[in-house]
Scaffold this active site. Sequence first.
Site, mmCIF file in Angstrom:
data_model
loop_
_atom_site.group_PDB
_atom_site.id
_atom_site.type_symbol
_atom_site.label_atom_id
_atom_site.label_comp_id
_atom_site.label_asym_id
_atom_site.label_seq_id
_atom_site.Cartn_x
_atom_site.Cartn_y
_atom_site.Cartn_z
ATOM 1 N N GLU A 21 0.913 -1.119 0.140
ATOM 2 C CA GLU A 21 0.164 -0.078 0.197
ATOM 3 C C GLU A 21 0.961 1.232 -0.129
ATOM 4 O OE1 GLU A 21 -2.430 2.478 3.297
ATOM 5 O OE2 GLU A 21 -2.249 0.331 3.467
ATOM 6 N N THR B 246 -4.220 6.576 2.256
ATOM 7 C CA THR B 246 -4.828 7.686 2.248
ATOM 8 C C THR B 246 -5.492 8.482 1.170
ATOM 9 O OG1 THR B 246 -2.362 8.056 3.549
ATOM 10 C CG2 THR B 246 -3.603 9.862 3.224
ATOM 11 N N LYS C 78 -10.552 -1.409 8.077
ATOM 12 C CA LYS C 78 -9.137 -1.359 8.695
ATOM 13 C C LYS C 78 -9.464 -0.640 10.013
ATOM 14 C CE LYS C 78 -5.732 2.658 7.882
ATOM 15 N NZ LYS C 78 -5.442 3.542 7.206
#
Length: 206
Positions: free
Chosen positions: A40, A66, A126
């Site tokens: 990621e 993000t 998450k």
Amino acid sequence: MTIGGDGPADRVIAILRGSRGERLDAVCDTLLGAGLRYLEVTTNTPGWFGAVRRLAGTGAEVGVGTVRTPAQVDEAARAGARFVVAPGTNALVGARAAELGLAWYPGALSPTEIEHAASLGATAVKVFPARSLGGADYLREVRAPLDDIPLVPTGGVRIDEVAGYLAVGAVAVGLGGQLMGDALSSADPDLGALARRAEQALAAAS
């Protein structure tokens, strides 16, 4: 390859976030060479778009982190990402990810937030920041009534805690600073040490 699958490479997501991007390609290659497959790369890391685009044609499961707006989802898709990750839950981001066929891992913490993220179509939720509210003990408690929702603890997770999170039901863990060290903050990072930490993470996930 599916997150939370049978192999250790399906249970660890390396989170690449840093202030320097000149070694980003080398860092990605080091992690892949050590056996990791889920990478990621965050949107606030210099050079993220080029790194994701380069990795998209390989066997890596590469995503963008993000991601807070639909426009960033579009950018991630153009780069060739397979998934997007966010610090919070934004319904518009989730809807755009679904439209483009990308997996979506929104951030949530409380049971209410986790349920809400799941109701919006999260591929997995998450749990962030996991360590700040009790680590694996917290995950065990929230998972008891929410055992049908795939959870990926992230935020301060240490390599020596990976096995504990998986033991209480996490489908995978996200490893950021504890894995990366100075890899994306130094002009001359120790890539050998990075590879060893990646191998340790995979061993812990076995």
